[in-house]
Structures are given as structure tokens and as C-alpha cells.
Design a protein around this motif. Structure first.
Motif, PDB file in Angstrom:
ATOM      1  N   ARG A  74       0.809  -1.216   0.000  1.00 50.04           N
ATOM      2  CA  ARG A  74       0.000   0.000   0.000  1.00 50.04           C
ATOM      3  C   ARG A  74       0.844   1.269   0.000  1.00 50.04           C
ATOM      4  NH1 ARG A  74      -4.661   0.398   3.929  1.00 50.04           N
ATOM      5  NH2 ARG A  74      -2.981   0.995   5.318  1.00 50.04           N
ATOM      6  N   ALA A  75       2.104   1.171   0.418  1.00 43.97           N
ATOM      7  CA  ALA A  75       2.899   2.382   0.588  1.00 43.97           C
ATOM      8  C   ALA A  75       4.194   2.386  -0.211  1.00 43.97           C
ATOM      9  CB  ALA A  75       3.202   2.593   2.065  1.00 43.97           C
ATOM     10  N   GLY A  76       4.237   1.623  -1.291  1.00 41.12           N
ATOM     11  CA  GLY A  76       5.456   1.606  -2.066  1.00 41.12           C
ATOM     12  C   GLY A  76       5.192   1.351  -3.531  1.00 41.12           C
ATOM     13  N   ALA A  77       6.168   1.689  -4.355  1.00 34.65           N
ATOM     14  CA  ALA A  77       6.066   1.427  -5.789  1.00 34.65           C
ATOM     15  C   ALA A  77       7.462   1.382  -6.388  1.00 34.65           C
ATOM     16  CB  ALA A  77       5.243   2.514  -6.474  1.00 34.65           C
ATOM     17  N   ASN A  78       7.600   0.608  -7.457  1.00 32.05           N
ATOM     18  CA  ASN A  78       8.805   0.592  -8.269  1.00 32.05           C
ATOM     19  C   ASN A  78       8.469   1.363  -9.537  1.00 32.05           C
ATOM     20  OD1 ASN A  78      10.098  -1.001  -6.392  1.00 32.05           O
ATOM     21  ND2 ASN A  78       9.548  -2.913  -7.419  1.00 32.05           N
ATOM     22  N   VAL A  79       9.308   2.330  -9.855  1.00 32.21           N
ATOM     23  CA  VAL A  79       8.980   3.256 -10.944  1.00 32.21           C
ATOM     24  C   VAL A  79      10.186   3.465 -11.844  1.00 32.21           C
ATOM     25  CG1 VAL A  79       8.155   5.596 -11.460  1.00 32.21           C
ATOM     26  CG2 VAL A  79       7.424   4.474  -9.361  1.00 32.21           C
ATOM     27  N   ARG A  80       9.901   3.623 -13.129  1.00 31.74           N
ATOM     28  CA  ARG A  80      10.898   4.102 -14.081  1.00 31.74           C
ATOM     29  C   ARG A  80      10.325   5.350 -14.707  1.00 31.74           C
ATOM     30  NH1 ARG A  80      11.644  -0.612 -17.398  1.00 31.74           N
ATOM     31  NH2 ARG A  80      11.460   0.866 -19.091  1.00 31.74           N
ATOM     32  N   PHE A  81      11.109   6.422 -14.672  1.00 31.11           N
ATOM     33  CA  PHE A  81      10.675   7.695 -15.230  1.00 31.11           C
ATOM     34  C   PHE A  81      11.277   7.891 -16.609  1.00 31.11           C
ATOM     35  CE2 PHE A  81      10.548   8.599 -10.581  1.00 31.11           C
ATOM     36  CZ  PHE A  81       9.194   8.874 -10.479  1.00 31.11           C
ATOM     37  N   ALA A  82      10.493   8.472 -17.514  1.00 29.22           N
ATOM     38  CA  ALA A  82      11.000   8.828 -18.846  1.00 29.22           C
ATOM     39  C   ALA A  82      12.167   9.799 -18.662  1.00 29.22           C
ATOM     40  CB  ALA A  82       9.888   9.476 -19.667  1.00 29.22           C
ATOM     41  N   ASP A  83      13.157   9.690 -19.501  1.00 30.00           N
ATOM     42  CA  ASP A  83      14.359  10.538 -19.479  1.00 30.00           C
ATOM     43  C   ASP A  83      15.300  10.243 -18.314  1.00 30.00           C
ATOM     44  OD1 ASP A  83      13.480  11.840 -21.789  1.00 30.00           O
ATOM     45  OD2 ASP A  83      12.359  13.312 -20.610  1.00 30.00           O
TER      46      ASP A  83
END
Length: 167
Positions: free
Chosen positions: A59-68
Motif C-alpha cells: 500500500r505504501a510503495g512502488a517501483n517506478v521508471r521515469f521517462a528521461d
């Protein structure tokens, strides 16, 4: 802008540019990572970050890839930074208010001075009860009669048709 998370560390392949973030409970439920940008402050300026991938972890986390930010070196620039979103409550604020909010406001009608004592809600003819010192008088709560409202000073300036306040 409201803080909605913090970038904690890198994750994934060594050169993927992925980061693990901690989400705050201020992140709106309607957040759409495919279209809504997150912002990070760089050199005191809000910089939008668009998600290429966003996978929640509990509920309190995420794995993210951002453009650029597609390399380890670029992603390392983000580690430790707080993520922000525009405050939708702030954006939603406009001239809308409830007529009941005007109870207690001072009223000026030409040289007359009074105070709003009540609001009488009616679909056909909503009325403000205003006491000008000689008892409550009912005045239509019509937009065209209200010239200005100063919420800070709690004052209303009204322009009424001639004879409306005469007994």
C-alpha cells in the motif's frame, strides 16, 4: 504542491534507471501514472516526471521508471528527493461558497449598514435575513444584488432596487 512520496533507492537491472519510492497517504486515489506527472524539485524548480512504468509494492510503495531517467547515473540524481503533485483542493478553489457562510457578515447598502443574521433557503426565492438596526429584513439572495463580497473582512456590498427596503 503537496508531497506524495519519496524516492528511496535504485531497483532493478543495474542500468534500468528504476527507483523504489515510498508513497505517502496524500497520494490521491485517482492518481493515474500513465498520464499524471509527479514533480521533483531541482534547483528550486518543480520538474515534471512522467512514469514509463509504475508497479505498486503493497500500500505504501512502488517501483517506478521515469521517462528521461533511463540510466543508473540519471536515476541516482533522484534518490532521496521528495515527489510532489499539484494540490487539487487548491486548484478547485474558486468563487464558489455556501450562502450560509455569509451569516455574520457586515452588509452595506448605500449608506445603510447591517449584519446578515440568517439565510432562508428556497428554490424559488432564497433570502438573506439582514438586521439594519430595526429588526431583521428579508432581502433576496440574488447574484445581481450582491456587488462584492470580501471574505477576509467579512463584508458584503449590495446594490438593491429602489424601494426594496422601505416598509
Amino acid at each position: 504542491m503537496i508531497a506524495v512520496g519519496r524516492i528511496g533507492r535504485l531497483f532493478g537491472d543495474i542500468d534500468s534507471g528504476g527507483v523504489a519510492i515510498t508513497l505517502y497517504d496524500t497520494l490521491p486515489e485517482e492518481f493515474d501514472p500513465t498520464s499524471d506527472p509527479l514533480f521533483v524539485e531541482i534547483d528550486s524548480l518543480p520538474v515534471p516526471l512522467y512514469c514509463e512504468s509504475f508497479t505498486t509494492r503493497g500500500r505504501a510503495g512502488a517501483n517506478v521508471r521515469f521517462a528521461d531517467f533511463d540510466s543508473r547515473r540519471r536515476a541516482e540524481e533522484l534518490v532521496g528527493k521528495e515527489l510532489f503533485m499539484p494540490d487539487t483542493e487548491e486548484e478547485g478553489e474558486d468563487d464558489e461558497f455556501y450562502m450560509e457562510d455569509l451569516i455574520g457578515f457586515s452588509v452595506s447598502v448605500g449608506k445603510l449598514r447591517g449584519k446578515v443574521t440568517d439565510y432562508y433557503d428556497s428554490d424559488m426565492n432564497p433570502l438573506l435575513g439582514i438586521d439594519f438596526g430595526d429588526g431583521e429584513r428579508l432581502v433576496p439572495a440574488a447574484e445581481e444584488f450582491i456587488a462584492a463580497i470580501d471574505f477576509e473582512r467579512q463584508m458584503i456590498r449590495m446594490v438593491l432596487p429602489e424601494g426594496l427596503l422601505e416598509l
